[in-house]
Design a protein around this motif. Structure first.
Motif, PDB file in Angstrom:
ATOM      1  N   LEU A 170      26.914  22.442  45.761  1.00  0.00           N
ATOM      2  CA  LEU A 170      25.808  22.509  46.705  1.00  0.00           C
ATOM      3  C   LEU A 170      24.573  23.169  46.105  1.00  0.00           C
ATOM      4  O   LEU A 170      24.661  24.156  45.375  1.00  0.00           O
ATOM      5  N   GLU A 171      23.416  22.605  46.454  1.00  0.00           N
ATOM      6  CA  GLU A 171      22.124  23.169  46.061  1.00  0.00           C
ATOM      7  C   GLU A 171      21.219  23.231  47.284  1.00  0.00           C
ATOM      8  O   GLU A 171      21.349  22.431  48.218  1.00  0.00           O
ATOM      9  N   ILE A 172      20.306  24.205  47.280  1.00  0.00           N
ATOM     10  CA  ILE A 172      19.274  24.295  48.290  1.00  0.00           C
ATOM     11  C   ILE A 172      17.996  23.731  47.674  1.00  0.00           C
ATOM     12  O   ILE A 172      17.651  24.060  46.536  1.00  0.00           O
ATOM     13  N   VAL A 173      17.303  22.855  48.403  1.00  0.00           N
ATOM     14  CA  VAL A 173      16.189  22.073  47.850  1.00  0.00           C
ATOM     15  C   VAL A 173      14.897  22.488  48.527  1.00  0.00           C
ATOM     16  O   VAL A 173      14.735  22.329  49.748  1.00  0.00           O
ATOM     17  N   GLN A 174      13.947  23.006  47.751  1.00  0.00           N
ATOM     18  CA  GLN A 174      12.717  23.553  48.319  1.00  0.00           C
ATOM     19  C   GLN A 174      11.873  22.478  49.001  1.00  0.00           C
ATOM     20  O   GLN A 174      11.369  22.686  50.103  1.00  0.00           O
ATOM     21  N   ASP A 175      11.715  21.309  48.354  1.00  0.00           N
ATOM     22  CA  ASP A 175      10.824  20.305  48.955  1.00  0.00           C
ATOM     23  C   ASP A 175      11.489  19.522  50.088  1.00  0.00           C
ATOM     24  O   ASP A 175      10.907  18.572  50.620  1.00  0.00           O
ATOM     25  N   GLN A 176      12.697  19.932  50.472  1.00  0.00           N
ATOM     26  CA  GLN A 176      13.341  19.435  51.686  1.00  0.00           C
ATOM     27  C   GLN A 176      13.459  20.557  52.713  1.00  0.00           C
ATOM     28  O   GLN A 176      14.405  20.611  53.498  1.00  0.00           O
ATOM     29  N   GLN A 177      12.460  21.466  52.690  1.00  0.00           N
ATOM     30  CA  GLN A 177      12.394  22.598  53.625  1.00  0.00           C
ATOM     31  C   GLN A 177      13.650  23.458  53.583  1.00  0.00           C
ATOM     32  O   GLN A 177      14.083  24.016  54.598  1.00  0.00           O
TER      33      GLN A 177
ATOM     34  N   THR B  21      25.967  16.806  41.049  1.00  0.00           N
ATOM     35  CA  THR B  21      26.931  16.936  39.964  1.00  0.00           C
ATOM     36  C   THR B  21      26.925  18.367  39.428  1.00  0.00           C
ATOM     37  O   THR B  21      25.873  18.900  39.070  1.00  0.00           O
ATOM     38  N   CYS B  22      28.086  18.992  39.333  1.00  0.00           N
ATOM     39  CA  CYS B  22      28.181  20.418  39.021  1.00  0.00           C
ATOM     40  C   CYS B  22      27.716  20.763  37.604  1.00  0.00           C
ATOM     41  O   CYS B  22      27.399  21.922  37.315  1.00  0.00           O
ATOM     42  N   THR B  23      27.689  19.767  36.720  1.00  0.00           N
ATOM     43  CA  THR B  23      27.295  20.041  35.337  1.00  0.00           C
ATOM     44  C   THR B  23      25.787  20.033  35.134  1.00  0.00           C
ATOM     45  O   THR B  23      25.310  20.386  34.050  1.00  0.00           O
ATOM     46  N   ASP B  24      25.019  19.623  36.157  1.00  0.00           N
ATOM     47  CA  ASP B  24      23.562  19.646  36.029  1.00  0.00           C
ATOM     48  C   ASP B  24      23.065  21.072  35.859  1.00  0.00           C
ATOM     49  O   ASP B  24      23.630  22.012  36.426  1.00  0.00           O
ATOM     50  N   SER B  25      21.995  21.239  35.102  1.00  0.00           N
ATOM     51  CA  SER B  25      21.383  22.562  34.887  1.00  0.00           C
ATOM     52  C   SER B  25      20.357  22.818  35.989  1.00  0.00           C
ATOM     53  O   SER B  25      19.407  22.055  36.145  1.00  0.00           O
TER      54      SER B  25
ATOM     55  N   SER C 129      17.355  33.158  39.820  1.00  0.00           N
ATOM     56  CA  SER C 129      17.212  32.996  38.369  1.00  0.00           C
ATOM     57  C   SER C 129      15.900  32.340  37.966  1.00  0.00           C
ATOM     58  O   SER C 129      15.487  32.442  36.824  1.00  0.00           O
ATOM     59  N   GLY C 130      15.228  31.668  38.912  1.00  0.00           N
ATOM     60  CA  GLY C 130      13.941  31.066  38.587  1.00  0.00           C
ATOM     61  C   GLY C 130      12.901  32.092  38.181  1.00  0.00           C
ATOM     62  O   GLY C 130      11.970  31.787  37.425  1.00  0.00           O
ATOM     63  N   ASN C 131      13.056  33.345  38.665  1.00  0.00           N
ATOM     64  CA  ASN C 131      12.125  34.403  38.266  1.00  0.00           C
ATOM     65  C   ASN C 131      12.237  34.709  36.786  1.00  0.00           C
ATOM     66  O   ASN C 131      11.307  35.258  36.184  1.00  0.00           O
ATOM     67  N   ASP C 132      13.383  34.390  36.176  1.00  0.00           N
ATOM     68  CA  ASP C 132      13.587  34.588  34.746  1.00  0.00           C
ATOM     69  C   ASP C 132      13.702  33.257  33.995  1.00  0.00           C
ATOM     70  O   ASP C 132      14.091  33.225  32.828  1.00  0.00           O
ATOM     71  N   ALA C 133      13.363  32.155  34.687  1.00  0.00           N
ATOM     72  CA  ALA C 133      13.379  30.811  34.083  1.00  0.00           C
ATOM     73  C   ALA C 133      14.735  30.471  33.475  1.00  0.00           C
ATOM     74  O   ALA C 133      14.833  29.891  32.397  1.00  0.00           O
ATOM     75  N   ILE C 134      15.836  30.833  34.173  1.00  0.00           N
ATOM     76  CA  ILE C 134      17.185  30.577  33.691  1.00  0.00           C
ATOM     77  C   ILE C 134      17.808  29.453  34.523  1.00  0.00           C
ATOM     78  O   ILE C 134      17.914  29.546  35.745  1.00  0.00           O
ATOM     79  N   LYS C 135      18.221  28.376  33.841  1.00  0.00           N
ATOM     80  CA  LYS C 135      18.945  27.281  34.481  1.00  0.00           C
ATOM     81  C   LYS C 135      20.324  27.155  33.846  1.00  0.00           C
ATOM     82  O   LYS C 135      20.464  27.280  32.631  1.00  0.00           O
ATOM     83  N   GLN C 136      21.331  26.893  34.686  1.00  0.00           N
ATOM     84  CA  GLN C 136      22.699  26.740  34.199  1.00  0.00           C
ATOM     85  C   GLN C 136      23.448  25.730  35.055  1.00  0.00           C
ATOM     86  O   GLN C 136      23.009  25.382  36.165  1.00  0.00           O
TER      87      GLN C 136
ATOM     88  N   ILE D 107      12.035  30.759  47.021  1.00  0.00           N
ATOM     89  CA  ILE D 107      12.053  29.889  45.851  1.00  0.00           C
ATOM     90  C   ILE D 107      10.732  29.154  45.700  1.00  0.00           C
ATOM     91  O   ILE D 107      10.023  28.907  46.672  1.00  0.00           O
ATOM     92  N   SER D 108      10.408  28.819  44.466  1.00  0.00           N
ATOM     93  CA  SER D 108       9.119  28.210  44.156  1.00  0.00           C
ATOM     94  C   SER D 108       9.088  26.734  44.543  1.00  0.00           C
ATOM     95  O   SER D 108      10.127  26.098  44.761  1.00  0.00           O
ATOM     96  N   ALA D 109       7.866  26.177  44.620  1.00  0.00           N
ATOM     97  CA  ALA D 109       7.674  24.797  45.049  1.00  0.00           C
ATOM     98  C   ALA D 109       8.456  23.825  44.172  1.00  0.00           C
ATOM     99  O   ALA D 109       8.504  23.961  42.952  1.00  0.00           O
ATOM    100  N   ARG D 110       9.088  22.842  44.822  1.00  0.00           N
ATOM    101  CA  ARG D 110       9.787  21.732  44.176  1.00  0.00           C
ATOM    102  C   ARG D 110      10.967  22.187  43.318  1.00  0.00           C
ATOM    103  O   ARG D 110      11.400  21.475  42.411  1.00  0.00           O
ATOM    104  N   SER D 111      11.492  23.371  43.579  1.00  0.00           N
ATOM    105  CA  SER D 111      12.645  23.845  42.812  1.00  0.00           C
ATOM    106  C   SER D 111      13.931  23.654  43.607  1.00  0.00           C
ATOM    107  O   SER D 111      13.915  23.452  44.825  1.00  0.00           O
ATOM    108  N   LYS D 112      15.047  23.690  42.876  1.00  0.00           N
ATOM    109  CA  LYS D 112      16.371  23.552  43.465  1.00  0.00           C
ATOM    110  C   LYS D 112      17.252  24.678  42.937  1.00  0.00           C
ATOM    111  O   LYS D 112      17.172  25.022  41.758  1.00  0.00           O
ATOM    112  N   TYR D 113      18.097  25.219  43.805  1.00  0.00           N
ATOM    113  CA  TYR D 113      18.935  26.365  43.437  1.00  0.00           C
ATOM    114  C   TYR D 113      20.385  26.105  43.824  1.00  0.00           C
ATOM    115  O   TYR D 113      20.682  25.700  44.949  1.00  0.00           O
ATOM    116  N   TRP D 114      21.293  26.385  42.879  1.00  0.00           N
ATOM    117  CA  TRP D 114      22.710  26.364  43.210  1.00  0.00           C
ATOM    118  C   TRP D 114      23.029  27.465  44.218  1.00  0.00           C
ATOM    119  O   TRP D 114      22.514  28.583  44.127  1.00  0.00           O
TER     120      TRP D 114
END
Length: 330
Positions: A225-232, A239-243, A139-146, A178-185
């Motif tokens: 769970l999220e995958i964190v780019q700057d943690q390789q 928290t599940c409600t975070d965007s 979703s980062g390719n479309d700048a969508i956070k939820q 995924i792009s630098a310093r981004s996080k993905y559900w």
């Protein structure tokens, strides 16, 4: 980046001696070259086009002097996110009925000839990336956070689920996307039982590349769970409600089978403003499925300000109006 998105599609079309025609929002059917069949791709944001869709009869065929992309939105073959599909040239079919569908208002039908749509076979839809036997949407390719819950619903609306990451190979692939310093559900959580992570399909999470000291359930409510780019690409509980950005996963379509559409068409009530999108609202206010509007055995799903259809196997389109066309290899 756009080239990468369409690489799989272009390779498959070349194998079958087909060519993908990149359209603008204002491209007309009459601009297509001679021939009964054309594989085309529309860009995003065509609802702002000043051209018109010209539906004929039941709105499943369209006049030749109308916009291809607006007609595709009108018919339900794609949303305002854009997409690829096949255009067929038909015999004359007039009997125009004025109608507004999916935020597009039709104007007078022009025949001689008319055109209709079917989706092409594509291993992964435009905007998705193939890896092994899966297609992934980021979703980062479309700048969508939820939130995690809303992201789960959005993936479901696209015929997918939040990514189920079961190996180091798959995790490395997503990390590289995924792009630098981004996080993905992704699709794991311990919502049901603290410390026991499961995927959305109910299976246990066995591959767990957390970065220390995670998972720590900080504040007592970090369950998703999220995958964190700057943690390789290692994981964290949050928290599940975070965007956040999110990644959806669905199987690659087998050869000869039509891939489901890149995003589900949401039909908005004409009395309420909005754009055609695949992002569901949190609450249902009016039951837009009191009468099932979906064709060919499709199921109507009610959401706030509209509805969408889930189609039976072999049918596609916003209202499940299109029978899938199987392309065979030679």
């Amino acid at each position: 980046m756009m080239l990468l998105k369409y690489l799989v599609l272009l390779g498959f079309l070349a194998k079958h001696s087909l060519s993908l025609q990149q359209l603008t929002c204002d491209s007309l059917f009459s601009s297509l070259s001679a021939g009964p069949k054309h594989v085309v791709n529309c860009p995003k944001n065509c609802l702002s086009s000043t051209t018109a869709a010209k539906p004929c009869g039941n709105g499943i065929s369209y006049g030749g002097t109308g916009s291809i992309c607006l007609s595709a939105i009108h018919s339900g073959e794609m949303t305002d996110y854009g997409g690829a599909f096949t255009v067929y040239r038909n015999a004359v079919f007039s009997n125009f009925v004025v109608m507004t569908k999916n935020e597009v208002t039709g104007t007078s039908c022009t025949a001689n000839p008319t055109y209709s749509f079917v989706p092409p076979y594509v291993p992964c839809p435009a905007g998705w990336v193939k890896h092994n036997s899966s297609c992934y949407y980021l979703s980062g390719n479309d700048a969508i956070k939820q939130s995690w819950t809303d992201a789960k619903k959005t993936c479901k609306n696209m015929g997918a689920g939040l990514a189920k990451v079961t190996s180091a190979d798959e995790n490395t692939f997503l990390y590289n996307q995924i792009s630098a310093r981004s996080k993905y559900w992704i699709g794991g959580s311990d919502i049901a039982k603290e410390g026991h992570f499961v995927w959305n399909d109910g299976t246990n999470v066995t591959y767990k590349p957390f970065f220390p000291p995670q998972p720590d359930n900080a504040w007592g409510n970090e369950d998703c769970l999220e995958i964190v780019q700057d943690q390789q690409g290692r994981w964290n509980d949050l928290t599940c409600t975070d965007s956040q950005y999110f990644t959806c996963e669905k199987p690659v379509a087998p050869v000869g089978v039509t891939q489901p559409e890149a995003s589900t068409t949401v039909f908005h009530r004409a009395s309420e403003p909005g754009v055609v999108c695949a992002l569901p609202s949190m609450s249902n206010i009016v039951n837009d499925c009191a009468t099932n509007r979906c064709l060919n055995g499709g199921t109507c799903v009610d959401i706030s300000n509209g509805f969408y259809c889930t189609c039976k196997s072999g049918f596609s389109g916003g209202l499940c109006q299109t029978a899938a066309t199987v392309l065979t290899t030679h």
